[in-house]
Design a protein around this motif. Sequence first.
Motif, PDB file in Angstrom:
ATOM      1  N   ILE A 227      38.052  27.538  63.564  1.00  0.00           N
ATOM      2  CA  ILE A 227      38.209  26.459  62.588  1.00  0.00           C
ATOM      3  C   ILE A 227      38.161  25.114  63.309  1.00  0.00           C
ATOM      4  CG2 ILE A 227      39.672  25.470  60.791  1.00  0.00           C
ATOM      5  CD1 ILE A 227      38.605  28.253  60.123  1.00  0.00           C
ATOM      6  N   ILE A 228      37.409  24.182  62.762  1.00  0.00           N
ATOM      7  CA  ILE A 228      37.310  22.858  63.374  1.00  0.00           C
ATOM      8  C   ILE A 228      38.622  22.101  63.158  1.00  0.00           C
ATOM      9  CG2 ILE A 228      36.088  20.647  63.384  1.00  0.00           C
ATOM     10  CD1 ILE A 228      33.623  22.153  62.362  1.00  0.00           C
ATOM     11  N   ASP A 229      39.274  21.733  64.246  1.00  0.00           N
ATOM     12  CA  ASP A 229      40.541  21.000  64.206  1.00  0.00           C
ATOM     13  C   ASP A 229      40.324  19.497  64.246  1.00  0.00           C
ATOM     14  OD1 ASP A 229      42.537  22.787  63.843  1.00  0.00           O
ATOM     15  OD2 ASP A 229      43.336  22.714  65.884  1.00  0.00           O
ATOM     16  N   GLU A 230      39.279  19.099  64.970  1.00  0.00           N
ATOM     17  CA  GLU A 230      39.071  17.666  65.200  1.00  0.00           C
ATOM     18  C   GLU A 230      37.590  17.406  65.485  1.00  0.00           C
ATOM     19  OE1 GLU A 230      39.975  14.704  68.927  1.00  0.00           O
ATOM     20  OE2 GLU A 230      41.598  16.057  68.331  1.00  0.00           O
ATOM     21  N   LEU A 231      37.102  16.270  65.011  1.00  0.00           N
ATOM     22  CA  LEU A 231      35.741  15.833  65.303  1.00  0.00           C
ATOM     23  C   LEU A 231      35.791  14.431  65.899  1.00  0.00           C
ATOM     24  CD1 LEU A 231      33.655  16.985  62.179  1.00  0.00           C
ATOM     25  CD2 LEU A 231      33.364  17.779  64.543  1.00  0.00           C
ATOM     26  N   GLY A 232      35.199  14.242  67.074  1.00  0.00           N
ATOM     27  CA  GLY A 232      35.158  12.931  67.705  1.00  0.00           C
ATOM     28  C   GLY A 232      33.730  12.424  67.811  1.00  0.00           C
ATOM     29  N   ILE A 233      33.550  11.318  68.516  1.00  0.00           N
ATOM     30  CA  ILE A 233      32.218  10.740  68.686  1.00  0.00           C
ATOM     31  C   ILE A 233      31.334  11.645  69.527  1.00  0.00           C
ATOM     32  CG2 ILE A 233      30.940   8.786  69.671  1.00  0.00           C
ATOM     33  CD1 ILE A 233      33.340   7.028  69.054  1.00  0.00           C
ATOM     34  N   ASP A 234      31.935  12.260  70.558  1.00  0.00           N
ATOM     35  CA  ASP A 234      31.132  13.089  71.462  1.00  0.00           C
ATOM     36  C   ASP A 234      31.718  14.484  71.675  1.00  0.00           C
ATOM     37  OD1 ASP A 234      33.390  12.432  72.868  1.00  0.00           O
ATOM     38  OD2 ASP A 234      32.338  11.754  74.675  1.00  0.00           O
ATOM     39  N   HIS A 235      32.679  14.873  70.826  1.00  0.00           N
ATOM     40  CA  HIS A 235      33.318  16.165  71.027  1.00  0.00           C
ATOM     41  C   HIS A 235      33.911  16.707  69.728  1.00  0.00           C
ATOM     42  CE1 HIS A 235      36.793  13.473  71.036  1.00  0.00           C
ATOM     43  NE2 HIS A 235      37.499  14.541  70.670  1.00  0.00           N
ATOM     44  N   LEU A 236      34.320  17.968  69.791  1.00  0.00           N
ATOM     45  CA  LEU A 236      35.076  18.576  68.699  1.00  0.00           C
ATOM     46  C   LEU A 236      36.127  19.486  69.318  1.00  0.00           C
ATOM     47  CD1 LEU A 236      34.117  21.873  67.867  1.00  0.00           C
ATOM     48  CD2 LEU A 236      31.986  20.626  67.920  1.00  0.00           C
TER      49      LEU A 236
ATOM     50  N   GLY B 265      43.112  25.936  70.993  1.00  0.00           N
ATOM     51  CA  GLY B 265      42.188  24.843  70.699  1.00  0.00           C
ATOM     52  C   GLY B 265      41.272  24.564  71.882  1.00  0.00           C
ATOM     53  N   TYR B 266      39.974  24.686  71.680  1.00  0.00           N
ATOM     54  CA  TYR B 266      38.995  24.429  72.737  1.00  0.00           C
ATOM     55  C   TYR B 266      38.363  23.054  72.524  1.00  0.00           C
ATOM     56  CZ  TYR B 266      39.208  29.405  73.964  1.00  0.00           C
ATOM     57  OH  TYR B 266      39.633  30.656  74.355  1.00  0.00           O
ATOM     58  N   LEU B 267      38.402  22.222  73.573  1.00  0.00           N
ATOM     59  CA  LEU B 267      37.736  20.923  73.536  1.00  0.00           C
ATOM     60  C   LEU B 267      36.288  21.144  73.959  1.00  0.00           C
ATOM     61  CD1 LEU B 267      37.744  17.802  73.380  1.00  0.00           C
ATOM     62  CD2 LEU B 267      38.465  17.780  75.781  1.00  0.00           C
ATOM     63  N   VAL B 268      35.358  20.827  73.049  1.00  0.00           N
ATOM     64  CA  VAL B 268      33.940  21.092  73.291  1.00  0.00           C
ATOM     65  C   VAL B 268      33.142  19.800  73.130  1.00  0.00           C
ATOM     66  CG1 VAL B 268      31.943  22.471  72.596  1.00  0.00           C
ATOM     67  CG2 VAL B 268      34.246  23.431  72.367  1.00  0.00           C
ATOM     68  N   TYR B 269      32.406  19.410  74.149  1.00  0.00           N
ATOM     69  CA  TYR B 269      31.536  18.237  74.072  1.00  0.00           C
ATOM     70  C   TYR B 269      30.203  18.641  73.462  1.00  0.00           C
ATOM     71  CZ  TYR B 269      34.972  15.899  76.972  1.00  0.00           C
ATOM     72  OH  TYR B 269      36.149  15.357  77.438  1.00  0.00           O
ATOM     73  N   ALA B 270      29.652  17.768  72.621  1.00  0.00           N
ATOM     74  CA  ALA B 270      28.421  18.123  71.907  1.00  0.00           C
ATOM     75  C   ALA B 270      27.583  16.892  71.602  1.00  0.00           C
ATOM     76  CB  ALA B 270      28.776  18.856  70.612  1.00  0.00           C
ATOM     77  N   SER B 271      26.323  17.130  71.261  1.00  0.00           N
ATOM     78  CA  SER B 271      25.420  16.037  70.894  1.00  0.00           C
ATOM     79  C   SER B 271      25.758  15.540  69.491  1.00  0.00           C
ATOM     80  CB  SER B 271      23.967  16.521  70.929  1.00  0.00           C
ATOM     81  OG  SER B 271      23.713  17.405  69.845  1.00  0.00           O
ATOM     82  N   ALA B 272      25.293  14.338  69.188  1.00  0.00           N
ATOM     83  CA  ALA B 272      25.523  13.769  67.864  1.00  0.00           C
ATOM     84  C   ALA B 272      24.900  14.660  66.784  1.00  0.00           C
ATOM     85  CB  ALA B 272      24.930  12.366  67.789  1.00  0.00           C
ATOM     86  N   ARG B 273      23.759  15.266  67.098  1.00  0.00           N
ATOM     87  CA  ARG B 273      23.085  16.145  66.136  1.00  0.00           C
ATOM     88  C   ARG B 273      23.935  17.368  65.825  1.00  0.00           C
ATOM     89  NH1 ARG B 273      17.991  16.159  64.665  1.00  0.00           N
ATOM     90  NH2 ARG B 273      17.388  14.834  66.415  1.00  0.00           N
ATOM     91  N   THR B 274      24.509  17.973  66.867  1.00  0.00           N
ATOM     92  CA  THR B 274      25.365  19.145  66.663  1.00  0.00           C
ATOM     93  C   THR B 274      26.618  18.776  65.883  1.00  0.00           C
ATOM     94  OG1 THR B 274      24.605  20.334  68.629  1.00  0.00           O
ATOM     95  CG2 THR B 274      26.813  20.846  67.851  1.00  0.00           C
ATOM     96  N   LEU B 275      27.249  17.662  66.263  1.00  0.00           N
ATOM     97  CA  LEU B 275      28.474  17.236  65.576  1.00  0.00           C
ATOM     98  C   LEU B 275      28.214  16.932  64.102  1.00  0.00           C
ATOM     99  CD1 LEU B 275      29.952  14.945  68.374  1.00  0.00           C
ATOM    100  CD2 LEU B 275      30.846  17.162  67.625  1.00  0.00           C
ATOM    101  N   GLY B 276      27.010  16.460  63.794  1.00  0.00           N
ATOM    102  CA  GLY B 276      26.682  16.133  62.412  1.00  0.00           C
ATOM    103  C   GLY B 276      26.364  17.347  61.562  1.00  0.00           C
ATOM    104  N   SER B 277      26.039  18.460  62.223  1.00  0.00           N
ATOM    105  CA  SER B 277      25.623  19.642  61.463  1.00  0.00           C
ATOM    106  C   SER B 277      26.625  20.792  61.506  1.00  0.00           C
ATOM    107  CB  SER B 277      24.272  20.149  61.997  1.00  0.00           C
ATOM    108  OG  SER B 277      24.405  20.612  63.339  1.00  0.00           O
ATOM    109  N   ILE B 278      27.606  20.692  62.391  1.00  0.00           N
ATOM    110  CA  ILE B 278      28.494  21.825  62.629  1.00  0.00           C
ATOM    111  C   ILE B 278      29.475  22.078  61.487  1.00  0.00           C
ATOM    112  CG2 ILE B 278      30.441  20.683  63.808  1.00  0.00           C
ATOM    113  CD1 ILE B 278      28.617  23.799  65.108  1.00  0.00           C
ATOM    114  N   GLY B 279      29.803  21.026  60.725  1.00  0.00           N
ATOM    115  CA  GLY B 279      30.754  21.180  59.628  1.00  0.00           C
ATOM    116  C   GLY B 279      31.848  20.120  59.682  1.00  0.00           C
ATOM    117  N   ALA B 280      32.803  20.225  58.772  1.00  0.00           N
ATOM    118  CA  ALA B 280      33.878  19.241  58.680  1.00  0.00           C
ATOM    119  C   ALA B 280      35.192  19.828  59.194  1.00  0.00           C
ATOM    120  CB  ALA B 280      34.045  18.784  57.229  1.00  0.00           C
ATOM    121  N   VAL B 281      36.151  18.947  59.446  1.00  0.00           N
ATOM    122  CA  VAL B 281      37.483  19.392  59.886  1.00  0.00           C
ATOM    123  C   VAL B 281      38.060  20.354  58.851  1.00  0.00           C
ATOM    124  CG1 VAL B 281      39.852  18.662  60.341  1.00  0.00           C
ATOM    125  CG2 VAL B 281      37.943  17.304  61.224  1.00  0.00           C
TER     126      VAL B 281
END
Length: 202
Positions: free
Chosen positions: A8-17, A25-41
């Motif tokens: 479950i997505i706990d948090e979404l940041g500018i460059d991570h989730l 809770g796993y801190l994962v760095y991702a591209s803007a494209r991935t963060l925009g498509s992965i889903g909502a908190v």
Amino acid sequence: MIAKLKGIIDELGIDHLVIDVQGVGYLVYASARTLGSIGAVGEAAEVFTEMQVSENDMRLMGFASGAERDWFRLLTSVQGVGGKVALAILGTLEPSELGHAIATGDKAMVARANGVGPKLAQRIVNELKDKVGGMDLGPAVAGGLAAVTNPAGASADAVSALQNLGFKPAIASAAVAQASNELGQDAEMSALVRLALKKAAK
């Protein structure tokens, strides 16, 4: 090695989730494209991952698809391309667009990403164009790249001729595709070979 996370997505940041996997809770760095498509908190998500380890840092990088992760690995194999730059490229170009840009030698498209200058873009294209054939380019350019990697008629003969001269398959295919675009689909093999040789030699 962590290859994939489901939770479950706990948090979404500018460059991570932050993704919660059974209470961790796993801190994962991702591209803007991935963060925009992965889903909502609060939503369930699946993230393909790659661990990056350096002398003073260890980061988990996340991707929306296995193809995107494969491109990340390939990009970071190029000298001068670190995790941050690779994510910037993948945030600007979809895997299919990146594959097409490299197959056709379009360094300008690669240089659209933040932190990628003309010289680095040229190095990326030069070092990766012979590896594009084994990548999942995605359906968006499947038809377009079919003409590059599996040309018919005079184009196929021209590709074969360049390979006989020592050029790698992807380089020969990309050069012939560029020559065919300039000369037209009805161009003779000899004309295609002459122009393709100039393209491949650049």
